[in-house]
Design an enzyme around this catalytic site. Structure first.
Site, PDB file in Angstrom:
ATOM      1  N   ASP A  14      -5.285  -2.500   5.890  1.00  0.00           N
ATOM      2  CA  ASP A  14      -3.895  -2.623   6.364  1.00  0.00           C
ATOM      3  C   ASP A  14      -3.730  -2.931   7.860  1.00  0.00           C
ATOM      4  O   ASP A  14      -2.894  -2.300   8.529  1.00  0.00           O
ATOM      5  CB  ASP A  14      -3.107  -1.339   6.018  1.00  0.00           C
ATOM      6  CG  ASP A  14      -3.015  -1.085   4.519  1.00  0.00           C
ATOM      7  OD1 ASP A  14      -3.545  -1.885   3.730  1.00  0.00           O
ATOM      8  OD2 ASP A  14      -2.417  -0.060   4.135  1.00  0.00           O
ATOM      9  N   LYS A 112      -1.505  -3.875  -2.353  1.00  0.00           N
ATOM     10  CA  LYS A 112      -1.208  -2.578  -2.973  1.00  0.00           C
ATOM     11  C   LYS A 112       0.192  -2.130  -2.603  1.00  0.00           C
ATOM     12  O   LYS A 112       0.723  -2.544  -1.575  1.00  0.00           O
ATOM     13  CB  LYS A 112      -2.249  -1.540  -2.542  1.00  0.00           C
ATOM     14  CG  LYS A 112      -2.318  -1.358  -1.045  1.00  0.00           C
ATOM     15  CD  LYS A 112      -3.424  -0.399  -0.661  1.00  0.00           C
ATOM     16  CE  LYS A 112      -3.442  -0.167   0.833  1.00  0.00           C
ATOM     17  NZ  LYS A 112      -2.216   0.447   1.349  1.00  0.00           N
ATOM     18  N   CYS A 157      -3.988   5.565   4.583  1.00  0.00           N
ATOM     19  CA  CYS A 157      -4.661   4.613   3.693  1.00  0.00           C
ATOM     20  C   CYS A 157      -6.172   4.593   3.861  1.00  0.00           C
ATOM     21  O   CYS A 157      -6.908   4.438   2.881  1.00  0.00           O
ATOM     22  CB  CYS A 157      -4.029   3.230   3.843  1.00  0.00           C
ATOM     23  SG  CYS A 157      -2.333   3.205   3.188  1.00  0.00           S
TER      24      CYS A 157
HETATM   25  C1  VGL Z   1       0.246   3.357   5.133  1.00  0.00           C
HETATM   26  C2  VGL Z   1       2.056   4.751   5.084  1.00  0.00           C
HETATM   27  C3  VGL Z   1       2.727   3.895   4.241  1.00  0.00           C
HETATM   28  C4  VGL Z   1      -1.133   3.084   5.651  1.00  0.00           C
HETATM   29  C5  VGL Z   1       0.882   2.488   4.273  1.00  0.00           C
HETATM   30  O1  VGL Z   1      -1.563   1.909   5.651  1.00  0.00           O
HETATM   31  O2  VGL Z   1      -1.796   4.049   6.090  1.00  0.00           O
HETATM   32  N1  VGL Z   1       0.833   4.493   5.520  1.00  0.00           N
HETATM   33  N2  VGL Z   1       2.121   2.755   3.841  1.00  0.00           N
END
Ligand code: VGL
Ligand code: ZN
Length: 207
Positions: A14, A112, A157
């Protein structure tokens, strides 16, 4: 720690604009991981990226729950869920990878969080802990045994992905200087303890 060309995969979690300074769910210093990760990518034969990829009005957004504010928790059908500001909406600039992230090496991009009612922190399972993303089958079919993790956010994540990797029988190594965390309500300390418990190895950097 020696990288094994045929067994090891770098899983980059991410590294998207919304998790970087100026983004909708900015992680402090989040963009600092970019040069570190680019150097790591160059050293691995196998690189996989994940991309948080939500539809508008996703169930993890506080804006989808009247009267709720970001960073509060609610109970959804699958259990407690932290509510977030709207972020990483499919096709928006916030959902794009950081412009300086080297992505050419990636052999797979796992998206995702695209099901409207389920969040997905882990690269392996959605937050109901049963809906798979397919990553485990991919890694297994390709014969990979060990996953090195980097990216955002350390305590969400990255952490959930590392613990699930262990649960699925992979070795998991989190590269600390290639991650940054959110730290919400003690989540950094909790992730550290749960990671250790699950057999996740944490290293300061990949020497
Ligand atoms: C994430 C919160 C919501 C992450 C993704 O990538 O850690 N955290 N969506
Ligand atoms: Zn998200």
């Amino acid at each position: 720690m020696q990288i094994k060309a045929n067994e090891d995969v770098l899983l980059i979690i991410d590294v998207q604009n919304d998790f970087c300074p100026g983004g909708a769910l900015a992680v402090a210093d989040g963009d600092a991981v970019v040069p570190v990760i680019n150097r790591l990518s160059a050293r691995f034969e196998q690189v996989v990226l994940t991309q948080d990829w939500h539809p508008a009005s996703h169930g993890s957004f506080a804006s989808s729950h009247p009267g709720k504010a970001p960073f509060e928790s609610i109970d959804l059908a699958y259990g407690p869920q932290t509510l977030w500001p709207d972020h990483c909406i499919q096709g928006t600039p916030g959902a794009a990878f950081h412009r300086d992230l080297a992505t050419d090496k990636a052999q797979l991009i796992i998206r995702k969080g695209f099901r409207p009612g389920i969040d997905s922190y882990s690269a392996f399972f959605e937050n109901d802990k049963t809906t798979p993303t397919g990553l485990s089958g991919y890694l297994r079919e390709r014969g990979f045994r060990r996953v090195f993790l980097a990216g955002l956010a350390t305590d969400f994540c990255v952490h959930y992905s590392a613990v699930d990797a262990r649960r699925l029988g992979f070795a998991a190594v989190v590269i600390d200087n290639a991650c940054r965390g959110i730290d919400l309500g003690g989540s950094m300390a909790a992730a550290k303890a749960q990671g250790a418990e699950a057999g996740v190895i944490k290293i300061a950097e990949l020497a």
